[in-house]
Design a protein around this motif. Structure first.
Motif, PDB file in Angstrom:
ATOM      1  N   GLU A  15      39.938  25.117  64.730  1.00 42.05           N
ATOM      2  CA  GLU A  15      39.255  26.096  63.887  1.00 42.05           C
ATOM      3  C   GLU A  15      39.529  27.512  64.373  1.00 42.05           C
ATOM      4  O   GLU A  15      39.732  28.434  63.569  1.00 42.05           O
ATOM      5  N   ALA A  16      39.546  27.682  65.693  1.00 41.77           N
ATOM      6  CA  ALA A  16      39.833  29.002  66.271  1.00 41.77           C
ATOM      7  C   ALA A  16      41.257  29.429  65.926  1.00 41.77           C
ATOM      8  O   ALA A  16      41.513  30.595  65.603  1.00 41.77           O
ATOM      9  N   ARG A  17      42.183  28.440  66.024  1.00 39.04           N
ATOM     10  CA  ARG A  17      43.573  28.750  65.708  1.00 39.04           C
ATOM     11  C   ARG A  17      43.721  29.146  64.239  1.00 39.04           C
ATOM     12  O   ARG A  17      44.418  30.092  63.889  1.00 39.04           O
ATOM     13  N   ARG A  18      43.067  28.358  63.358  1.00 39.41           N
ATOM     14  CA  ARG A  18      43.142  28.648  61.929  1.00 39.41           C
ATOM     15  C   ARG A  18      42.521  30.014  61.595  1.00 39.41           C
ATOM     16  O   ARG A  18      43.040  30.748  60.757  1.00 39.41           O
ATOM     17  N   GLU A  19      41.382  30.313  62.262  1.00 42.15           N
ATOM     18  CA  GLU A  19      40.727  31.612  62.040  1.00 42.15           C
ATOM     19  C   GLU A  19      41.623  32.751  62.497  1.00 42.15           C
ATOM     20  O   GLU A  19      41.715  33.789  61.833  1.00 42.15           O
ATOM     21  N   LYS A  20      42.297  32.542  63.600  1.00 39.74           N
ATOM     22  CA  LYS A  20      43.218  33.554  64.105  1.00 39.74           C
ATOM     23  C   LYS A  20      44.366  33.777  63.135  1.00 39.74           C
ATOM     24  O   LYS A  20      44.759  34.916  62.848  1.00 39.74           O
ATOM     25  N   GLU A  21      44.925  32.661  62.587  1.00 41.56           N
ATOM     26  CA  GLU A  21      46.025  32.762  61.625  1.00 41.56           C
ATOM     27  C   GLU A  21      45.561  33.434  60.331  1.00 41.56           C
ATOM     28  O   GLU A  21      46.304  34.186  59.712  1.00 41.56           O
ATOM     29  N   ARG A  22      44.292  33.096  59.899  1.00 40.07           N
ATOM     30  CA  ARG A  22      43.749  33.694  58.678  1.00 40.07           C
ATOM     31  C   ARG A  22      43.609  35.216  58.816  1.00 40.07           C
ATOM     32  O   ARG A  22      43.973  35.969  57.926  1.00 40.07           O
ATOM     33  N   LYS A  23      43.084  35.633  59.972  1.00 44.43           N
ATOM     34  CA  LYS A  23      42.936  37.066  60.225  1.00 44.43           C
ATOM     35  C   LYS A  23      44.293  37.760  60.290  1.00 44.43           C
ATOM     36  O   LYS A  23      44.458  38.880  59.803  1.00 44.43           O
TER      37      LYS A  23
END
Length: 226
Positions: A15-23
């Protein structure tokens, strides 16, 4: 660490990785949008600049200046000796003779002011009263001794433009070709419907506020070309 805890930790990391990619994707989109806006702004600016320079190139070159001292103040007209050489020379000769000195701005309307005729000036001065016959004949003679100047039609009749007035044909009620003599007008509004018939030979470069304030009781005190 138990299996359940490991899975929970992996989900958090995912989830952290996905949030980082989304940002990151949002930042890239913002940067792309800013780039597009900047490019559009630069393009619009360049087009505006090109059009401005193009209009400047098309604007007639002022070859001399006609200074009109009126009872309301000074009007300076830039003369277009290249576009209307015969007319500019014609008016210059009249100015140098003092022909226009002391004449009334006998025609004052919402879109134009006009002067240049000794006869019309005298009529405006007397109003409803009949002028002295000797003065009337003298005024007619002064106007009549001036030769006609050929049309040099080409420039548009826009606000501030100065052109030669002409009499109308009694039958057609249209301005007679090549019939201008002494009368000239200054436009207070764009009047392109005149373009087909009248020679524009200059433009007011200083004193449009004076033009706008003129009344039929005002005079053209003196004129000079420099």
């Amino acid at each position: 660490m138990g299996r359940a805890q490991k899975l929970k930790q992996q989900r958090k990391e995912e989830e952290a990785r996905r949030e980082k990619e989304r940002k990151k994707e949002i930042r890239m989109r913002i940067l792309a949008a800013v780039g597009v806006l900047a490019a559009v702004g630069i393009t619009v600016g360049l087009v505006f600049l090109a059009n401005h320079l193009k209009s400047k190139e098309k604007e007639p070159r002022i070859t001399s200046r006609l200074v009109l001292q009126t009872s309301k103040g000074e009007i300076v007209v830039g003369l277009y000796g290249k576009e209307a050489p015969m007319t500019v020379q014609h008016v210059t000769d009249l100015v140098n003779r003092g022909f226009y000195d002391g004449l009334r701005w006998y025609r004052v309307e919402d879109f134009v002011v006009q002067t240049g005729s000794h006869y019309q000036s005298l009529r405006a001065e007397y109003g409803e009263t009949e002028p002295d016959q000797a003065a009337l004949e003298e005024a007619i003679a002064k106007d009549g001794e001036v030769q006609k100047v050929a049309d040099e039609i080409g420039l548009s009749n826009l606000r501030g433009m100065v052109g030669m007035a002409k009499p109308s044909d009694p039958e057609t009620q249209l301005p007679e070709p090549d019939s201008a003599t002494t009368d000239f007008y200054i436009l207070k509004r764009d009047s392109t419907f005149l373009d087909t018939y009248f020679t524009v030979f200059g433009k007011v470069i200083r004193g449009m506020e004076v033009v706008d304030s003129l009344e039929a009781t005002d005079t053209l005190v003196s004129a000079r070309v420099e």
